[in-house]
Design a protein around this motif. Structure first.
Motif, short mmCIF file in Angstrom:
data_model
loop_
_atom_site.label_atom_id
_atom_site.label_comp_id
_atom_site.label_asym_id
_atom_site.label_seq_id
_atom_site.Cartn_x
_atom_site.Cartn_y
_atom_site.Cartn_z
N TYR A 1 0.85 -1.19 0.00
CA TYR A 1 0.00 0.00 0.00
C TYR A 1 0.89 1.24 0.00
O TYR A 1 1.83 1.34 0.81
CB TYR A 1 -0.92 0.01 1.22
CG TYR A 1 -1.95 -1.10 1.21
CD1 TYR A 1 -3.16 -0.96 0.54
CD2 TYR A 1 -1.69 -2.32 1.85
CE1 TYR A 1 -4.10 -1.97 0.52
CE2 TYR A 1 -2.62 -3.35 1.83
CZ TYR A 1 -3.82 -3.17 1.16
OH TYR A 1 -4.74 -4.20 1.13
N ALA A 2 0.61 2.14 -0.93
CA ALA A 2 1.42 3.34 -1.10
C ALA A 2 1.42 4.19 0.16
O ALA A 2 0.37 4.40 0.78
CB ALA A 2 0.91 4.15 -2.30
N LYS A 3 2.60 4.69 0.55
CA LYS A 3 2.74 5.57 1.71
C LYS A 3 3.81 6.59 1.41
O LYS A 3 4.75 6.33 0.65
CB LYS A 3 3.15 4.77 2.96
CG LYS A 3 2.20 3.68 3.38
CD LYS A 3 2.77 2.90 4.56
CE LYS A 3 1.89 1.73 4.91
NZ LYS A 3 1.87 0.71 3.83
N SER A 4 3.69 7.73 2.03
CA SER A 4 4.75 8.73 1.93
C SER A 4 5.93 8.28 2.78
O SER A 4 5.80 7.40 3.65
CB SER A 4 4.26 10.09 2.40
OG SER A 4 3.99 10.05 3.80
N GLU A 5 7.09 8.87 2.54
CA GLU A 5 8.26 8.52 3.32
C GLU A 5 8.04 8.84 4.80
O GLU A 5 8.46 8.09 5.68
CB GLU A 5 9.48 9.29 2.79
CG GLU A 5 10.77 8.98 3.54
CD GLU A 5 11.20 7.52 3.39
OE1 GLU A 5 11.92 7.03 4.29
OE2 GLU A 5 10.82 6.87 2.39
N GLU A 6 7.34 9.95 5.07
CA GLU A 6 7.05 10.32 6.45
C GLU A 6 6.15 9.29 7.12
O GLU A 6 6.37 8.91 8.28
CB GLU A 6 6.37 11.69 6.47
CG GLU A 6 6.06 12.19 7.88
CD GLU A 6 5.39 13.54 7.88
OE1 GLU A 6 5.00 14.00 8.97
OE2 GLU A 6 5.25 14.13 6.79
N GLN A 7 5.13 8.80 6.40
CA GLN A 7 4.25 7.79 6.97
C GLN A 7 5.00 6.49 7.23
O GLN A 7 4.80 5.83 8.26
CB GLN A 7 3.08 7.54 6.02
CG GLN A 7 2.07 8.66 5.95
CD GLN A 7 1.00 8.40 4.91
OE1 GLN A 7 1.28 7.88 3.82
NE2 GLN A 7 -0.25 8.76 5.23
N THR A 8 5.86 6.13 6.31
CA THR A 8 6.65 4.90 6.47
C THR A 8 7.53 4.97 7.70
O THR A 8 7.58 4.03 8.51
CB THR A 8 7.52 4.65 5.23
OG1 THR A 8 6.67 4.49 4.08
CG2 THR A 8 8.37 3.39 5.39
#
Length: 905
Positions: A155-162
């Protein structure tokens, strides 16, 4: 038919047997695909099972719903002899039972979760409401080997979310996350992060409903959730109430906490209802991904342990099933350079195997510690204490960073019986080591002890460090005046009793102190002119002739208490002597060295056991101090409720005050109409009732409370809640002993006269708060130097207006698997050890040695600090340690409570 080679019985399909005391019928014998080795499928007569004979899509046998489970052969016992007249009656299968085909030979063998729980906790004596709510052992859903066919979702996530999600998993205070994801490699953790998706949950929305099938595992990103479950998850006794069968709020899950794993791990319905208490967001991991990514990591760790244990020479005599069982029940622990893994003279009984790193064995002799052996990967040590129950013969220190597998005595006795003779043959080598000591051997400077005393220099005043560096150590440095005065003044303040000041022998008096004492002495002389003088020693001696003062009062017994203990009074106590013990219980004790162990089975909301220990020892206030130990404690277990407390007495009659309180306070708590309903009100009313009774008792028996009293701290555990009430400076710590999450969860704050709110109340009531030293404030009758009380709330202490007995109350929730502990202690502990330091000193001791050694180590550490700061002066010291969720791996699960206390005389 299969022979029971390790039990001496044969097992046949349909045969009646017993499993942990429950009658059962054998429905399956053979290999399985969810764990290696031979497994027995049994159908229990009571509805205490977890499945219907199936694991995932594979069916082994059929039985009534929720009656069947799998156990290892060693758990199955022969059924008791049948009554006369029933011989020859075949038990036969239950109506409608059909046997499944045998497992295919090419079925992959996988371990899904610890089968130790399958063996024992699955069939613990438990309370089962109308709809089963117990969370016993594991009947885990097995996974078919899909090889490369299954790919984890992304599932796609931003680097910050990851990065945020990774930080939550790696550093959350929710120990479940480290338990589940701790075995993952970095690549495996990345896959988990990629497979999680975000979901918004509105306030009031139920994300998990009791009884539903599990779909996702959740981690709270933001917001808060209320978790509702049945009050009793496990129950060993039958004294149930209607309250035990209703759902209650058991936890509040905030940011970083996780839930929903139980149904996915155990292939069971949801065991709780979880509702958002505010608009929230969660990270979700769907069922398939959870099982493929998380459970397989645990399986891999099991395989690594199994392969490692096979390569250890000591385990050559074990068969495959024994190795598999051992791999399931060992614990892992890390040690830093020069850290003591075991200490010579210690009384713990674990055996260690080095998984990574090296260690050295040293034996203390006349020339210091002599290094006698080096251990490397695969080597073992600690077997002498385990086999013989004797104190440790040597100290073992980590040589660099070391990781060990830990085998407890319970595990050894249950799994490693065949090794007993092999290990006993190795005991001779320790006699040979004595030769090395006599010849000098390889001398090794002893490392700092387990109490981190290597940091003591950093904690000492700068002047002392300079003094030590300059070599001027001929004369001992006086103890810091602030520290000494705090206890000494309070201990020796006297009112309405003529005391010869030379008997009190307070060292290092300055002019102001002498003046204050002369004023107090003169005021007493004027107040009671004409009365004969009486020393404190004479008054204490007189009190021993009054049984109503020094003997336990049966009127304060706590009804329905399975186990009750508190401290008694006795004459002639000396420094470090353990307090007299008064035990009221029908539980038989087991003598272990100088202490008694009491073990019993009782209701518990936790998944693990509850172990407790207390150490209460006399201090050293002055050479002429005639008073006995003024500290005291109590512990009671009433049904599923644990009630613990410490009272720290002070003043000339502090020992009488604390002795009365440890009897009356738990009595008033247990008999309060709000018991079990409104704990805050219950504790408040009980504290006030205890004060009222204390005043009446003192007036009746003729001792004065104006300058005598006690601090008090009480902890109540009624799963899932912990309730703490305290007054004064007898502190209470709740912490985590989890290997990856040792931290302070809660610490009670002392009631000091300079605290905002406390000072205002005291001065408004007419008392005077005066600063007497750096960070030291005392309470006086306005315009006098009496009594100099150091706490704004206390039992007794009636001289100063505004001193309260209303406790500060705090409630917290824990989860059924949280590895938490509590230390309820007198100021003898907290004077020089703060809560963070206490966790540092205690968490690993609890994991490796249990509450008994942890309590004694904490007391020893405190005493060393008293000596460093105050010379010969040392306060009375009490530490009551409660450890929750002790692992039952390899243990006798017929009991789930254990209390260790000095042997009663």
């Amino acid at each position: 038919m299969a022979s029971g080679h390790d039990q001496g019985i044969e097992l046949a399909l349909g045969q009646q047997v017993q499993v942990a005391g429950y009658p059962a019928h054998v429905r399956y014998v053979g290999e399985t695909h969810f764990a290696p080795g031979e497994w027995i499928g049994v159908e229990l007569e009571p509805a205490v099972g977890k499945n219907d004979g199936s694991v995932n899509e594979h069916r082994y046998f059929a039985c009534k719903a929720n009656h069947g489970l799998f156990v290892r052969r060693m758990v199955v016992k022969a059924a008791p002899q049948m009554p006369e007249g029933t011989e020859g009656v075949e038990p036969g299968p239950s109506s409608g039972v059909q046997f499944a085909d045998c497992i295919a030979e090419d079925m992959p063998v996988e371990r899904v979760q610890s089968s130790e729980d399958d063996e024992v906790t699955e069939v613990e004596e438990v309370m089962v409401p109308t709809k089963s709510i117990r969370r016993g052992g594991i009947s885990a859903e097995a996974m078919r080997d899909q090889g490369d066919q299954w790919q984890p979702p992304v599932y796609a996530k931003s680097e910050e979310q990851t990065q945020q999600l990774r930080r939550v998993i790696e550093s959350s205070h929710d120990s479940k996350l480290r338990m589940m994801f701790g075995n993952l490699s970095q690549k495996g953790l990345e896959k988990v992060v990629e497979a999680m998706f975000q979901k918004a949950v509105c306030k009031g929305e139920t994300i998990i409903k009791y009884g539903d099938e599990g779909d996702n595992f959740y981690i709270v990103k933001s917001g808060r959730f209320d978790i509702f479950a049945y009050r009793n998850i496990q129950q060993a006794d039958d004294d149930l109430t209607d309250a035990s069968a209703r759902m209650v709020k058991v936890f509040e899950a905030g940011e970083g906490f996780a839930f929903g794993e139980t149904a996915l791990l155990y292939n069971a319905p949801r065991s709780a209802t979880i509702t958002a208490s505010e608009d929230s967001e969660v990270w979700c991991l769907e069922r398939k991904a959870f099982r493929e990514l998380v459970i397989r990591a645990s399986e891999q760790k099991f395989k690594e342990y199994s392969e490692f244990l096979k390569q250890c020479d000591v385990f050559e005599e074990l068969d495959v099933e024994q190795i598999a069982t051992l791999a399931e029940v060992v614990d892992e622990e890390d040690f830093n350079t020069d850290e003591a893994i075991i200490q010579q003279g210690g009384r713990d009984s674990n055996m260690f195997i080095i998984l990574k790193g090296q260690a050295v064995a040293c034996i203390a002799g006349e020339k210091g510690e002599v290094q006698v052996k080096t251990y490397a990967k695969g080597d073992f040590f600690g077997e002498i204490a385990l086999l013989l129950g004797e104190p440790r013969k040597a100290s073992i220190y980590a040589k660099g960073d070391v990781t060990c597998l830990v085998i407890t005595k319970d595990v050894f006795d249950r799994v490693l019986g065949p090794l007993r003779d092999f290990l006993k043959r190795n005991l001779e080598r320790y006699a040979k080591y004595q030769d090395a000591i006599e010849q000098g051997g390889e001398l090794r400077e002893a490392p700092e002890d387990d109490f981190n005393m290597r940091k003591e220099k950093e904690e000492q005043p700068e002047a002392r460090r300079v003094e030590e560096q300059s070599g001027e150590q001929d004369e001992p440095r006086p103890a810091p005046r602030r520290r000494l005065l705090k206890k000494a003044d309070r201990a020796h303040t006297v009112y309405n009793v003529k005391i010869k000041l030379e008997d009190l022998d307070l060292e290092d008096e300055d002019a102001e102190d002498k003046s204050t004492k002369e004023e107090t002495k003169e005021s007493h002389r004027k107040a009671e002119e004409g009365e004969p003088k009486q020393t404190l020693a004479e008054r204490v001696e007189q009190d021993w002739k009054k049984p109503q003062l020094v003997e336990a009062d049966r009127a304060f017994a706590v009804p329905k208490s399975k186990y009750s203990v508190f401290g008694g009074l006795r004459k002639g106590e000396k420094f470090t002597v353990d307090k007299k013990v008064i035990v009221r219980t029908e539980v038989k004790s087991l003598r272990d060295g100088m202490e008694d162990l009491y073990r019993w089975s009782g209701p518990t909301w936790l998944k693990g056991q509850i172990h407790m220990a207390v150490v209460c020892q006399k201090g050293q206030k002055s050479a002429a101090d005639p008073t006995p130990n003024q500290d005291n404690y109590f512990a009671h277990h009433v049904g599923p409720i644990g009630l613990y407390g410490v009272c720290d007495g002070h003043g000339p009659f502090g020992h009488l005050v604390s002795f009365r309180l440890v009897q009356s306070l738990p009595h008033f708590i247990a008999s309060n109409p709000n018991w079990g309903e409104d704990w805050g009100l219950c504790l408040k009313e009980a504290f006030l009732a205890a004060q009222k009774e204390l005043i009446e008792f003192a007036a009746r028996e003729g001792f004065n409370l104006e300058a005598s009293g006690a601090a008090g701290s009480v902890l109540i555990f009624e799963g899932p809640s912990i309730h703490v009430a305290h007054i004064g400076d007898a502190g209470c710590l709740v912490g985590s002993w989890n290997r990856h999450d040792s931290r302070v969860v809660y610490g009670a704050q002392d009631h000091k006269p300079d605290t905002p709110g406390e000072r205002e109340r005291l001065e408004a009531a007419g008392s005077e708060v005066r600063q007497v030293d750096v960070e030291s404030y005392r309470i006086y009758i306005k315009g006098t130097n009496f009594p100099g009380l150091t706490m704004s709330r206390a039992f007794g202490d009636t001289a100063c207006a505004g001193v309260l007995q209303e406790p500060h109350y705090h409630q917290m929730f824990i989860q059924p698997s949280d590895e938490f502990f509590a230390v309820i202690a007198s100021d003898g502990i907290w004077e020089f050890i703060d809560y963070t330091k206490a966790v540092d000193l205690t968490a690993k001791k609890l994991r490796l040695k249990g509450p008994r050694e942890a309590a004694r180590n904490l007391v020893d550490a405190s005493r060393k600090r008293w000596a460093a700061y105050c010379g010969e002066y040392c306060d009375d010291i009490t530490a009551l340690v409660v450890k929750w969720n002790v692992s039952a791996k390899g243990a006798d699960t017929s009991t789930n409570h254990e209390f260790s206390v000095a042997h009663p005389e």
